[in-house]
Design an enzyme around this catalytic site. Structure first.
Site, short mmCIF file in Angstrom:
data_model
loop_
_atom_site.label_atom_id
_atom_site.label_comp_id
_atom_site.label_asym_id
_atom_site.label_seq_id
_atom_site.Cartn_x
_atom_site.Cartn_y
_atom_site.Cartn_z
N GLU A 132 -2.95 7.90 -3.67
CA GLU A 132 -3.56 7.33 -4.85
C GLU A 132 -4.90 7.99 -5.16
OE1 GLU A 132 -2.17 3.23 -4.60
OE2 GLU A 132 -3.88 2.74 -5.86
N ARG A 156 0.86 -1.17 0.00
CA ARG A 156 0.00 0.00 0.00
C ARG A 156 0.90 1.23 0.00
NH1 ARG A 156 -3.58 -2.66 -1.50
NH2 ARG A 156 -5.60 -3.10 -0.55
N HIS A 203 -1.50 0.55 -9.78
CA HIS A 203 -2.14 -0.43 -8.87
C HIS A 203 -2.75 -1.60 -9.66
CE1 HIS A 203 -4.07 -0.66 -4.59
NE2 HIS A 203 -3.80 -1.87 -5.07
#
Ligand SMILES: NC(=O)c1ccc[n+]([C@@H]2O[C@H](COP(=O)([O-])OP(=O)(O)OC[C@H]3O[C@@H](n4cnc5c(N)ncnc54)[C@H](O)[C@@H]3O)[C@@H](O)[C@H]2O)c1
Ligand SMILES: O=C(O)[C@H](O)CO
Length: 386
Positions: free
Chosen positions: A302, A273, A320
């Protein structure tokens, strides 16, 4: 008053109302739900990330369960609304669930599902791809070719790092971290150093056995070491891949001080992450150390990158996509749907969330169980004996 959102409806007369906040790959997950008397509503809004208000509108007055996405903020507001609507089940279409306030879900008695196992190898393969792309400067070289700059072979052209015989460092040697380690060790004959809160016994046995195999073939054996601290991994490894969960213990795990401990020519990969890395410090480190390289699948803010990151030639960045293989994404959709369906039907929870293959076999009916419910113990849910 929540605004209405666009939906597509399957099996309108189904007894149980299940909402999916996104369209998901494949059709098996849809068929499994509608065959079991669910009315399925799939949100078809064009915007990528739904707001809490959008999801409130989707939940409405009566909803038995929701399949949601890692980009959504599943907290008190949504769980209380789901509970008021009679809902008892939510599943992320992801293994990571740092976007979910599990305590809030517990408070309203809502089961929280996730999708482990089906994405392990796919995600590890992307981490391996980023490791190679960074080591061999593949993106820079590709841009160079397309820009028509190639005038012929040169001894110094895009010289990168040889992985064989170097040390791969894994921080978070769980399912994905261990799969990545095995790929790098078996594929490139790298030595392993890892840091995790728990011992990765199976991984250690794998490296020992592979080392013995190499030795018996007259080759240099690979080795492994479980580091006592994360810093040890950062100092010793040539390629470091991050695979822990995101929680308060791993937030900014890699910061300015820890970047400074790494070798000047090290490679850092992040497929966990974004907030596990302090991205501002990373941009500064990349700028000051041109031989240091990164491969990033995830970002702190993000979908945005911190200022300066996009200009760094020594960074490979992808949006991602680590779990983005067809088989995996269809499997994630199936597991998420079965988590919600299983809870609605009152099925027990599958005994081993690391072993979910039985749910993914397209040629047989899935077991009558919820594949993976992260708060099953707290909610006192029964465990499957299958
Ligand atoms: N980029 C992507 O598309 C993508 C895909 C899948 C998973 N992920 C991320 O990867 C994470 C890991 O997935 P997994 O299936 O391997 O989970 P896992 O639970 O099997 O592995 C996580 C490991 O991290 C370790 N860990 C936890 N806290 C730690 C700490 N403070 N220091 C060191 N290690 C620590 C755990 O002990 C565990 O072994 C997910 O939670 C998710 O956030 C990202
Ligand atoms: O946690 C996850 O599953 C990913 O980030 C998406 O696959």
């Amino acid at each position: 008053m929540a605004k209405p959102v666009q939906i597509e409806v399957w099996n309108p007369n189904g007894k149980y109302r299940v909402v999916s906040t996104k369209s998901m790959p494949g059709t098996r997950w849809i068929n499994l739900l509608i065959e079991q008397d669910c009315r399925l509503e799939i949100c078809t809004e064009k915007k990528t990330i739904l707001s809490v208000e959008d999801i409130l509108a989707l939940i409405g007055d009566r909803c038995d369960g929701v399949i949601g996405q890692l980009t959504e903020d599943w907290g008190e507001t949504l769980f209380s609304a789901l509970s008021r609507a009679g809902g008892k089940a939510f599943s992320n279409m992801a293994v990571g669930y740092n976007n979910v306030d599990v305590e809030a879900a517990n408070k309203y008695g809502v089961a929280v599902g996730n999708t482990p196992g089906v994405l392990t190898e796919t995600t590890a393969e992307l981490a391996a791809s980023l490791s190679l792309a960074a080591a061999r400067r593949i993106v820079e070289a590709d841009e160079f070719m397309r820009a028509g700059k190639y005038e012929g072979w040169l001894p110094h052209l895009f010289v990168g790092n040889l992985l064989k015989g170097q040390t791969v460092g894994v921080i978070g040697a769980g399912r994905i971290g261990s799969a990545y380690a095995r790929m790098m060790i078996e594929g490139f004959k790298m030595n392993l150093i890892y840091y995790d809160l728990y011992q990765a016994t199976r991984l250690e046995k794998f490296v020992t056995a592979y080392g013995q195999f190499l030795k018996a073939s007259g080759e240099q054996p690979v080795t492994w070491k479980r580091a006592a601290s994360m810093e040890e991994v950062l100092r010793e490894a040539d390629v470091i891949s991050l695979h822990p969960i995101l929680d308060k213990t791993t937030y900014h795990l890699v910061n300015k001080e820890r970047l400074a401990m790494m070798k000047k020519e090290a490679i850092l990969v992040n497929c966990s992450r974004g907030p596990v890395v302090d991205e501002v410090a990373l941009v500064e480190h990349l700028r000051e150390n041109p031989m240091f390289r990164v491969g990033l699948d995830v970002f702190e803010d993000e979908p945005y990158m911190k200022p300066g990151l996009a200009d760094m030639k020594n960074a490979v960045v992808v949006p991602h996509i680590a779990s983005a293989s067809k088989w995996t994404r269809e499997g994630m959709a199936t597991l998420a749907a079965l988590n919600v369906l299983g809870k609605i039907k009152g099925y027990p929870v599958w005994g081993n969330p690391n072993s979910v293959d039985a749910f993914l076999n397209e040629n047989s009916q899935p077991p009558a169980a919820c594949p993976s419910i992260v708060n099953s113990k707290t909610l006192g849910l029964p465990v499957s004996k299958l």
